[in-house]
Design a protein around this motif. Structure first.
Motif, PDB file in Angstrom:
ATOM      1  N   PRO A  80       0.820  -1.218   0.000  1.00 49.52           N
ATOM      2  CA  PRO A  80       0.000   0.000   0.000  1.00 49.52           C
ATOM      3  C   PRO A  80       0.853   1.267   0.000  1.00 49.52           C
ATOM      4  O   PRO A  80       1.840   1.354   0.727  1.00 49.52           O
ATOM      5  CB  PRO A  80      -0.800  -0.122   1.304  1.00 49.52           C
ATOM      6  N   GLU A  81       0.459   2.241  -0.805  1.00 50.96           N
ATOM      7  CA  GLU A  81       1.211   3.506  -0.907  1.00 50.96           C
ATOM      8  C   GLU A  81       0.331   4.512  -1.654  1.00 50.96           C
ATOM      9  O   GLU A  81      -0.610   4.154  -2.349  1.00 50.96           O
ATOM     10  CB  GLU A  81       2.519   3.266  -1.668  1.00 50.96           C
ATOM     11  N   HIS A  82       0.649   5.781  -1.520  1.00 47.89           N
ATOM     12  CA  HIS A  82       0.053   6.862  -2.326  1.00 47.89           C
ATOM     13  C   HIS A  82      -1.481   6.870  -2.285  1.00 47.89           C
ATOM     14  O   HIS A  82      -2.129   7.181  -3.292  1.00 47.89           O
ATOM     15  CB  HIS A  82       0.512   6.763  -3.781  1.00 47.89           C
ATOM     16  N   VAL A  83      -2.050   6.556  -1.131  1.00 48.30           N
ATOM     17  CA  VAL A  83      -3.509   6.506  -1.038  1.00 48.30           C
ATOM     18  C   VAL A  83      -4.112   7.878  -1.303  1.00 48.30           C
ATOM     19  O   VAL A  83      -5.198   7.994  -1.894  1.00 48.30           O
ATOM     20  CB  VAL A  83      -3.937   5.980   0.349  1.00 48.30           C
ATOM     21  N   ASP A  84      -3.412   8.949  -0.897  1.00 51.30           N
ATOM     22  CA  ASP A  84      -3.957  10.290  -1.084  1.00 51.30           C
ATOM     23  C   ASP A  84      -4.123  10.624  -2.560  1.00 51.30           C
ATOM     24  O   ASP A  84      -5.077  11.294  -2.962  1.00 51.30           O
ATOM     25  CB  ASP A  84      -3.098  11.339  -0.380  1.00 51.30           C
ATOM     26  N   TRP A  85      -3.196  10.179  -3.426  1.00 44.23           N
ATOM     27  CA  TRP A  85      -3.261  10.469  -4.868  1.00 44.23           C
ATOM     28  C   TRP A  85      -4.327   9.610  -5.540  1.00 44.23           C
ATOM     29  O   TRP A  85      -5.110  10.090  -6.361  1.00 44.23           O
ATOM     30  CB  TRP A  85      -1.899  10.198  -5.494  1.00 44.23           C
ATOM     31  N   HIS A  86      -4.354   8.320  -5.193  1.00 44.20           N
ATOM     32  CA  HIS A  86      -5.239   7.379  -5.882  1.00 44.20           C
ATOM     33  C   HIS A  86      -6.642   7.326  -5.280  1.00 44.20           C
ATOM     34  O   HIS A  86      -7.576   6.879  -5.953  1.00 44.20           O
ATOM     35  CB  HIS A  86      -4.625   5.977  -5.863  1.00 44.20           C
ATOM     36  N   GLY A  87      -6.779   7.737  -4.036  1.00 40.01           N
ATOM     37  CA  GLY A  87      -8.097   7.761  -3.418  1.00 40.01           C
ATOM     38  C   GLY A  87      -8.418   6.533  -2.593  1.00 40.01           C
ATOM     39  O   GLY A  87      -9.290   6.575  -1.731  1.00 40.01           O
ATOM     40  N   SER A  88      -7.755   5.412  -2.866  1.00 38.98           N
ATOM     41  CA  SER A  88      -7.956   4.189  -2.088  1.00 38.98           C
ATOM     42  C   SER A  88      -6.793   3.248  -2.366  1.00 38.98           C
ATOM     43  O   SER A  88      -6.121   3.351  -3.400  1.00 38.98           O
ATOM     44  CB  SER A  88      -9.276   3.506  -2.443  1.00 38.98           C
ATOM     45  N   ILE A  89      -6.595   2.302  -1.463  1.00 40.58           N
ATOM     46  CA  ILE A  89      -5.540   1.316  -1.665  1.00 40.58           C
ATOM     47  C   ILE A  89      -5.842   0.447  -2.872  1.00 40.58           C
ATOM     48  O   ILE A  89      -4.961   0.134  -3.686  1.00 40.58           O
ATOM     49  CB  ILE A  89      -5.367   0.461  -0.392  1.00 40.58           C
ATOM     50  N   ASP A  90      -7.108   0.045  -3.020  1.00 40.31           N
ATOM     51  CA  ASP A  90      -7.482  -0.806  -4.155  1.00 40.31           C
ATOM     52  C   ASP A  90      -7.195  -0.117  -5.486  1.00 40.31           C
ATOM     53  O   ASP A  90      -6.715  -0.745  -6.437  1.00 40.31           O
ATOM     54  CB  ASP A  90      -8.969  -1.186  -4.083  1.00 40.31           C
ATOM     55  N   ARG A  91      -7.472   1.179  -5.531  1.00 45.56           N
ATOM     56  CA  ARG A  91      -7.217   1.912  -6.777  1.00 45.56           C
ATOM     57  C   ARG A  91      -5.721   2.046  -7.027  1.00 45.56           C
ATOM     58  O   ARG A  91      -5.266   1.991  -8.179  1.00 45.56           O
ATOM     59  CB  ARG A  91      -7.879   3.291  -6.712  1.00 45.56           C
ATOM     60  N   TYR A  92      -4.937   2.211  -5.956  1.00 41.03           N
ATOM     61  CA  TYR A  92      -3.474   2.240  -6.112  1.00 41.03           C
ATOM     62  C   TYR A  92      -2.979   0.935  -6.720  1.00 41.03           C
ATOM     63  O   TYR A  92      -2.182   0.939  -7.666  1.00 41.03           O
ATOM     64  CB  TYR A  92      -2.794   2.472  -4.758  1.00 41.03           C
ATOM     65  N   PHE A  93      -3.429  -0.197  -6.190  1.00 40.49           N
ATOM     66  CA  PHE A  93      -3.005  -1.488  -6.736  1.00 40.49           C
ATOM     67  C   PHE A  93      -3.390  -1.613  -8.211  1.00 40.49           C
ATOM     68  O   PHE A  93      -2.589  -2.047  -9.043  1.00 40.49           O
ATOM     69  CB  PHE A  93      -3.642  -2.626  -5.947  1.00 40.49           C
ATOM     70  N   LYS A  94      -4.603  -1.222  -8.536  1.00 40.28           N
ATOM     71  CA  LYS A  94      -5.072  -1.322  -9.920  1.00 40.28           C
ATOM     72  C   LYS A  94      -4.248  -0.436 -10.846  1.00 40.28           C
ATOM     73  O   LYS A  94      -3.843  -0.860 -11.949  1.00 40.28           O
ATOM     74  CB  LYS A  94      -6.551  -0.927 -10.006  1.00 40.28           C
ATOM     75  N   ASP A  95      -3.977   0.782 -10.418  1.00 42.45           N
ATOM     76  CA  ASP A  95      -3.214   1.717 -11.253  1.00 42.45           C
ATOM     77  C   ASP A  95      -1.769   1.244 -11.430  1.00 42.45           C
ATOM     78  O   ASP A  95      -1.189   1.376 -12.518  1.00 42.45           O
ATOM     79  CB  ASP A  95      -3.234   3.121 -10.642  1.00 42.45           C
ATOM     80  N   LYS A  96      -1.180   0.729 -10.376  1.00 44.28           N
ATOM     81  CA  LYS A  96       0.184   0.214 -10.463  1.00 44.28           C
ATOM     82  C   LYS A  96       0.250  -0.974 -11.420  1.00 44.28           C
ATOM     83  O   LYS A  96       1.136  -1.065 -12.279  1.00 44.28           O
ATOM     84  CB  LYS A  96       0.663  -0.192  -9.070  1.00 44.28           C
ATOM     85  N   LEU A  97      -0.721  -1.885 -11.296  1.00 43.91           N
ATOM     86  CA  LEU A  97      -0.690  -3.109 -12.093  1.00 43.91           C
ATOM     87  C   LEU A  97      -1.202  -2.917 -13.515  1.00 43.91           C
ATOM     88  O   LEU A  97      -1.122  -3.846 -14.329  1.00 43.91           O
ATOM     89  CB  LEU A  97      -1.493  -4.199 -11.376  1.00 43.91           C
TER      90      LEU A  97
END
Length: 429
Positions: free
Chosen positions: A179-196
């Motif tokens: 988990p990282e950058h939750v503030d930019w992505h809005g949620s942890i799940d969205r961070y994972f999706k954007d990274k992948l």
């Protein structure tokens, strides 16, 4: 590539400057606007639009394209307004893809941590093998700055860049996923999706995974077809790489993993084993990543790039056998310090100095998990260094590995790291 309408640069950092230079070279008379959420819009030959005026500027179609800098979240409401107005949003990376992608081999590397080291190693390994390779993204130069100068381009990409990357790489790699950058992505799940999104796409390009990514179910799902995975290193290759790392400036088990991953990628791109070994030998630690100094008989490790608990664990593991003082804490991104607090004693931490705001949680967890560790809560980095100087007999090394971003007290992690070393020299030297 031709732009029929004015262009807006959203952001005014390094990438925005290179985008402006690209546009100027292509169309000298093109009208260019710039918007920044904070700071100054110091981009030559642009007209500033205040953030408050941006929605009206979009609705009145003052420009036909927005080039967004990575630090600007793609989930800001203003980009919904742009979509409704029919104004596309792109990036420096995607402009590079449109202008220069054809005819080049693209290696794209991402992951929560280790991507800069891995990308730098791949570039060195290719170059030492006689391959014309360039390095761009978050290390090296901005994508549009590298232009068409190399046959092979190694991109180190953040989740901000992979989230809307429009072109396919020839080889992609994920180092790990936390988990990282939750503030930019809005949620942890969205961070994972954007990274992948780097690998979870149509196209048969091969994928390499770091040791910490291989057991991750989300990464496995994003790979889709495991026949895409690059082959493992042979015993001979592994032995040569392990020996090379042992004699190099790569510290810690995590950097051995990075070197093995880099070797897999480089071999797939045509590198030779002797070039890989020479690339490892040529590696210089990147600034603010386990950057080591010594003042007054004490070792100081600047790991200011550490913005997650996982990065802090890797830093501490690289200094096993030392009595350690750890400085941790920073900007809030919903980090979980529970596990880290239980591991500190095993890593040799004798003294913990916690900084606002996330340090409060780490201090509480550590006092419960390891009561014998001396814990201080200090308001800023200078106060932290002063309290450590008073207890300098209790440790052999001081590690700044905050496990959190710097934005609540510093402009960026570079400024935080520079301040740490300056204070170490002034107070301990």
């Amino acid at each position: 590539m031709r732009f029929e309408e004015p262009v807006l640069l959203y952001g005014a950092g390094r990438e925005a400057s290179s985008t402006r230079a690209f546009l100027k070279a292509r169309q000298p008379d093109l009208k260019v606007f710039v918007t920044v959420d904070s700071g100054t819009a110091d981009i030559p030959e642009t007209e500033a639009i205040a953030p408050a005026d941006l929605p009206d500027a979009i609705r009145s179609h003052r420009f036909g394209l927005i080039v967004k800098s990575p630090g600007v979240s793609r989930y800001k409401d203003v980009f919904d307004i742009a979509r409704d107005a029919g104004i596309p949003v792109t990036s420096n990376l995607n402009l590079w893809g449109s202008a220069y992608r054809a005819g080049r081999t693209v290696i794209a590397i991402s992951g929560t941590k280790g991507k800069s080291t891995t990308a730098t190693l791949v570039h060195l390994m290719l170059s030492k093998s006689g391959i014309d390779a360039g390095l761009a993204g978050n290390v090296g130069v901005a994508p549009l700055e590298i232009a068409d100068r190399h046959a092979v381009v190694v991109f180190e990409l953040s989740s901000y860049q992979t989230s809307d990357m429009a072109f396919l790489p020839d080889i992609a790699a994920i180092t790990n996923l936390y988990p990282e950058h939750v503030d930019w992505h809005g949620s942890i799940d969205r961070y994972f999706k954007d990274k992948l999104h780097l690998i979870d796409r149509d196209g048969g390009f091969p994928v390499a995974l770091g040791a910490a990514a291989k057991g991750n179910a989300m990464v496995a799902a994003a790979v889709r077809d495991h026949r895409r995975l690059l082959g493992e290193l042979t015993p001979e290759q592994s032995a040569a790489i392990d020996k090379a790392v042992l004699g190099s400036r790569l510290k810690g088990a995590h950097n051995l993993d990075n070197a093995r991953l880099a070797a897999q990628i480089a071999l797939a791109a045509g590198a030779r084993l002797d070039g890989i070994v020479r690339g490892i030998a040529a590696f210089q630690p990147l600034p603010h990543r386990l950057e080591e100094h010594q003042f007054g008989g004490t070792i100081f490790v600047n790991d200011s790039i550490s913005t997650t608990p996982e990065a802090t664990k890797a830093a501490l593991a690289a200094y096993r056998g030392y009595r350690l003082a750890l400085i941790a804490g920073g900007h809030e991104r919903e980090q979980d310090y529970g596990e880290l607090s239980t591991l500190l004693a095993g890593y040799g931490v004798t003294t913990l100095v916690c900084l606002p705001v996330t340090g409060a949680r780490l201090a509480t967890a550590t006092r419960a998990a390891a009561p014998h560790i001396v814990v201080f809560a200090e308001p800023d980095l200078e106060a932290a260094m002063q309290i450590l100087h008073a207890r300098r007999c209790d440790f052999d090394a001081v590690i700044l590995s905050p496990g959190a971003p710097s934005y609540n007290q510093f402009k960026n992690f570079e400024e935080r790291g520079q301040r740490f070393i300056a204070l170490a020299q002034a107070i301990f030297g």
